[in-house]
Motif scaffolding. Structure first.
Motif, mmCIF file in Angstrom:
data_model
loop_
_atom_site.group_PDB
_atom_site.id
_atom_site.type_symbol
_atom_site.label_atom_id
_atom_site.label_comp_id
_atom_site.label_asym_id
_atom_site.label_seq_id
_atom_site.Cartn_x
_atom_site.Cartn_y
_atom_site.Cartn_z
ATOM 1 N N LEU A 1 0.861 -1.191 0.000
ATOM 2 C CA LEU A 1 0.000 0.000 0.000
ATOM 3 C C LEU A 1 0.894 1.236 0.000
ATOM 4 O O LEU A 1 0.688 2.181 -0.751
ATOM 5 C CB LEU A 1 -0.901 -0.018 1.240
ATOM 6 N N THR A 2 1.905 1.204 0.860
ATOM 7 C CA THR A 2 2.862 2.308 0.953
ATOM 8 C C THR A 2 4.102 1.798 1.657
ATOM 9 O O THR A 2 4.054 0.785 2.357
ATOM 10 C CB THR A 2 2.263 3.508 1.724
ATOM 11 N N GLY B 1 5.718 3.913 3.632
ATOM 12 C CA GLY B 1 5.884 4.860 4.736
ATOM 13 C C GLY B 1 4.912 6.009 4.595
ATOM 14 O O GLY B 1 4.072 6.227 5.449
ATOM 15 N N SER B 2 5.014 6.728 3.477
ATOM 16 C CA SER B 2 4.128 7.864 3.257
ATOM 17 C C SER B 2 3.638 7.878 1.812
ATOM 18 O O SER B 2 4.421 8.004 0.876
ATOM 19 C CB SER B 2 4.858 9.174 3.569
ATOM 20 N N ILE B 3 2.329 7.757 1.667
ATOM 21 C CA ILE B 3 1.719 7.812 0.334
ATOM 22 C C ILE B 3 2.015 9.162 -0.323
ATOM 23 O O ILE B 3 2.333 9.243 -1.509
ATOM 24 C CB ILE B 3 0.195 7.580 0.441
ATOM 25 N N LEU B 4 1.939 10.226 0.484
ATOM 26 C CA LEU B 4 2.162 11.569 -0.075
ATOM 27 C C LEU B 4 3.591 11.731 -0.566
ATOM 28 O O LEU B 4 3.833 12.291 -1.641
ATOM 29 C CB LEU B 4 1.841 12.641 0.983
ATOM 30 N N ARG C 1 -10.528 21.300 2.798
ATOM 31 C CA ARG C 1 -9.350 20.450 2.913
ATOM 32 C C ARG C 1 -9.721 18.976 2.989
ATOM 33 O O ARG C 1 -8.865 18.117 3.141
ATOM 34 C CB ARG C 1 -8.552 20.797 4.190
ATOM 35 N N ARG C 2 -11.021 18.685 2.939
ATOM 36 C CA ARG C 2 -11.438 17.293 3.147
ATOM 37 C C ARG C 2 -11.459 16.538 1.829
ATOM 38 O O ARG C 2 -11.673 17.110 0.770
ATOM 39 C CB ARG C 2 -12.814 17.261 3.811
ATOM 40 N N SER C 3 -11.252 15.233 1.938
ATOM 41 C CA SER C 3 -11.205 14.401 0.744
ATOM 42 C C SER C 3 -12.605 13.951 0.343
ATOM 43 O O SER C 3 -13.277 13.284 1.125
ATOM 44 C CB SER C 3 -10.354 13.159 1.010
ATOM 45 N N ARG D 1 -15.108 11.421 -1.315
ATOM 46 C CA ARG D 1 -14.953 9.976 -1.454
ATOM 47 C C ARG D 1 -16.057 9.406 -2.339
ATOM 48 O O ARG D 1 -17.141 9.984 -2.451
ATOM 49 C CB ARG D 1 -15.019 9.290 -0.091
ATOM 50 N N LEU E 1 -7.342 14.510 -1.564
ATOM 51 C CA LEU E 1 -6.693 15.800 -1.387
ATOM 52 C C LEU E 1 -5.479 15.731 -2.309
ATOM 53 O O LEU E 1 -4.528 15.009 -2.027
ATOM 54 C CB LEU E 1 -6.281 15.984 0.078
ATOM 55 N N ARG F 1 -21.490 15.682 7.170
ATOM 56 C CA ARG F 1 -21.908 16.709 8.118
ATOM 57 C C ARG F 1 -21.982 18.086 7.490
ATOM 58 O O ARG F 1 -22.567 19.000 8.032
ATOM 59 C CB ARG F 1 -20.918 16.761 9.281
ATOM 60 N N GLU F 2 -21.302 18.245 6.366
ATOM 61 C CA GLU F 2 -21.304 19.567 5.743
ATOM 62 C C GLU F 2 -21.270 19.424 4.230
ATOM 63 O O GLU F 2 -20.917 18.371 3.700
ATOM 64 C CB GLU F 2 -20.089 20.382 6.221
ATOM 65 N N ASP G 1 -1.082 8.516 5.587
ATOM 66 C CA ASP G 1 -0.878 9.963 5.760
ATOM 67 C C ASP G 1 -2.156 10.681 6.190
ATOM 68 O O ASP G 1 -3.149 10.683 5.455
ATOM 69 C CB ASP G 1 -0.411 10.591 4.456
ATOM 70 N N THR H 1 -4.397 13.794 6.490
ATOM 71 C CA THR H 1 -4.470 14.994 5.651
ATOM 72 C C THR H 1 -5.378 16.073 6.235
ATOM 73 O O THR H 1 -5.384 17.205 5.753
ATOM 74 C CB THR H 1 -5.011 14.634 4.251
ATOM 75 N N TYR H 2 -6.158 15.713 7.253
ATOM 76 C CA TYR H 2 -7.135 16.675 7.760
ATOM 77 C C TYR H 2 -7.479 16.314 9.190
ATOM 78 O O TYR H 2 -7.691 15.142 9.509
ATOM 79 C CB TYR H 2 -8.399 16.622 6.889
ATOM 80 N N GLU I 1 -8.848 12.664 8.982
ATOM 81 C CA GLU I 1 -8.953 12.061 7.658
ATOM 82 C C GLU I 1 -7.570 11.747 7.147
ATOM 83 O O GLU I 1 -6.638 12.515 7.350
ATOM 84 C CB GLU I 1 -9.573 13.061 6.672
ATOM 85 N N VAL J 1 -5.396 9.832 3.612
ATOM 86 C CA VAL J 1 -5.543 9.528 2.189
ATOM 87 C C VAL J 1 -6.571 8.417 2.009
ATOM 88 O O VAL J 1 -7.368 8.440 1.078
ATOM 89 C CB VAL J 1 -4.171 9.110 1.600
#
Lengths: 376, 127
Positions: free
Chosen positions: A32-33, A35-38, A305-307, A309, A329, A359-360, B37, B39-40, B60, B62
């Protein structure tokens, strides 16, 4: 499925050596990763990423009617492909939905290789056996006897150029066969990241040894190549506006809705007498005759800033006009992006939209894809 | 890697550090790794009263969205704005700079029922 029964690629040990977090992907134990996907995502956009994609299905077709069969099951024209060409195609059902999206490699006039999604491989093999009728060809599943890797990123071609002058001269969607010592490599200038680079298919038994030559500095502080997992693969393809099976296309989402018109030869079987029609052609022609698909895939730039989905509702005012198929994101744009299937009038009119995050609700605007300028 | 022995741990992968009437909470290294990671981060505002088992916010990554639960009743006395601004702190330092909220509690004793570090780590090894 338990870990013990998951399929392992020949690079499984390499993943563990690089500290991968493994995940069950369509029955394969995949990274999957590391360490860090980003970090992996950004590394692939700035240098070069190594991806093990050996889990993808590789089906080999040969014989007198191989081409004719592929033209029957693929939306794209296979007649007219020459040796060394790769084409992206859909494999459709009778209703025009997608069994899968695939790459077809023309190895010879009567010899082809198809790369399909891991999750659809068994379904496709069954579909092909059902549809082969009395056509004379052999279908061989070479998934487990071969391995496949992708080397992607702005520095990928420089790296490959150290081993071969010919490969960096390849056009996009072309491949060549090279020998590296005794190992035969099929190298195509293709990928699923939006970056320049190659995908390499080679025999499973020698794959780790052969790749070791490219990757001996992989992951080191001064190395150009870092391993990238399925997490980064997903966010990279999303920024590049490339569809993922089960999200933008599926058994019930046809390729016209997904905007993949370039991969559909709607008039197949009308010109050359050697060419028949493809499965799903009637249904796709009917959609076009009725004025086009009722819904269209669009790219969304989303506020906050939210992803976003898969499955989240897309709204125009208080009316649901579609739903998100993929979102994240965006690591490159540093803002949320999404793909969504919306009513066609909405896709064309581009009104102000919102995405219901639960929620929003946050604002969203339709934007052309790809989200990034890429080499695709 | 071991979780800090001064903390208690919930099944939902929060850590709790009680210092008198103040309880700091965050997510464990195991949780951060599982999320990938972050992100939020969204946290309820200072002054919010929460019951045991209620959420104090959500994070949140990824991959997914996850709610953060308080295992003890209290009032949010502080939130970590640095983690809101830079959610990667939850991955890089979940037991330190990646803390989430501080609760003012009347009674921290319910935390004693949660797992200690050795029990938590034996169930959720970090590779």
């Amino acid at each position: 499925m338990t870990t013990a029964t998951l399929h392992k690629t020949v690079f499984h040990g390499l993943h563990l050596e690089h500290g991968a977090r493994m995940t069950d992907f369509a029955g394969w134990d995949m990274p999957l990763t590391y360490g860090s996907i980003l970090d992996e995502h950004r590394w692939c956009r700035s240098a070069a990423g190594f991806f093990d994609v050996s889990h993808m299905g590789r089906l080999h077709f040969s014989g007198r009617h191989a081409r004719r069969f592929l033209d029957k099951v693929c939306t794209r024209g296979i007649l007219g492909m020459q040796r060394g060409m790769v084409r992206y195609s859909l494999v459709c059902n009778e209703q025009g939905g997608c069994h899968d999206d695939v790459l077809v490699y023309c190895l010879e006039e009567d010899e082809y290789l198809m790369v399909c999604n891991a999750s659809n491989r068994a379904k496709l093999v069954k579909h092909f056996e059902t549809q082969r009728a009395d056509l004379a060809f052999k279908m061989e599943d070479r998934t487990e006897s071969t391995a496949m890797v992708a080397l992607q990123g702005p520095k990928a071609m420089d790296l490959i150029g150290r081993f071969s002058k010919e490969i960096p001269a390849l056009k996009r969607y072309r491949f060549t066969e090279k020998s590296l010592m005794v190992v035969k490599l099929l190298v195509s200038r293709t990928g699923y990241t939006g970056e320049d680079g190659v995908e390499i298919i080679l025999g499973a038994s020698m794959a780790k040894l052969a790749m070791g030559m490219f990757l001996k500095d992989m992951g080191k502080a001064d190395g150009v190549v870092k391993p990238c997992g399925l997490g980064a693969r997903d966010s990279l393809r999303l920024e590049a506006g490339m569809p993922l099976y089960g999200h933008e296309i599926s058994e019930t989402i046809d390729p016209l809705t997904a905007g993949l018109d370039f991969a559909i030869k709607l008039d197949k079987g009308t010109g050359d007498e050697r060419e028949g029609r493809f499965i799903g052609q009637d249904a796709l022609q009917a959609i076009v005759a009725a004025g086009g698909p009722k819904r269209k895939l669009v790219g969304l730039l989303v506020e906050g800033r939210r992803s976003p989905r898969q499955g989240m509702k897309v709204m125009e005012g208080d009316r649901v006009v579609g739903e998100v198929t993929s979102g994240c994101l965006s690591p490159t744009l540093d803002r949320p992006i999404a793909m969504a299937i919306v009513e066609r009038a909405v896709a064309e009119g581009k009104p102000a939209l919102s995405v219901d995050l639960g929620r929003e609700r946050v604002g969203a605007a339709i934007t052309p894809m790809p989200f990034l300028k890429t080499v695709r | 890697m071991s979780s800090p022995s001064t903390c208690r741990f919930s099944d939902s992968h929060e850590w709790f550090l009680a210092q008198g009437q103040e309880v700091t909470l965050g997510i464990t290294q195991f949780a951060a790794n599982e999320l990938t990671d972050v992100t939020y981060v969204q946290l309820k505002p200072v002054g919010t009263a929460v019951k045991a088992g209620e959420t104090v916010g959500e994070v949140e990554s990824v991959k997914t969205t996850s709610e953060i639960y308080a295992a003890v009743a209290g009032t949010i006395a502080a939130v970590n704005d640095a983690a809101v601004k830079d959610p990667s702190l939850l991955n890089s330092d979940p037991f330190g700079k990646g803390w989430l909220v501080k609760l003012q509690v009347a009674d921290a004793s319910p935390l004693a029922k949660l797992m200690d570090a050795a029990t938590y780590d034996s169930k959720h090894a970090v590779h």
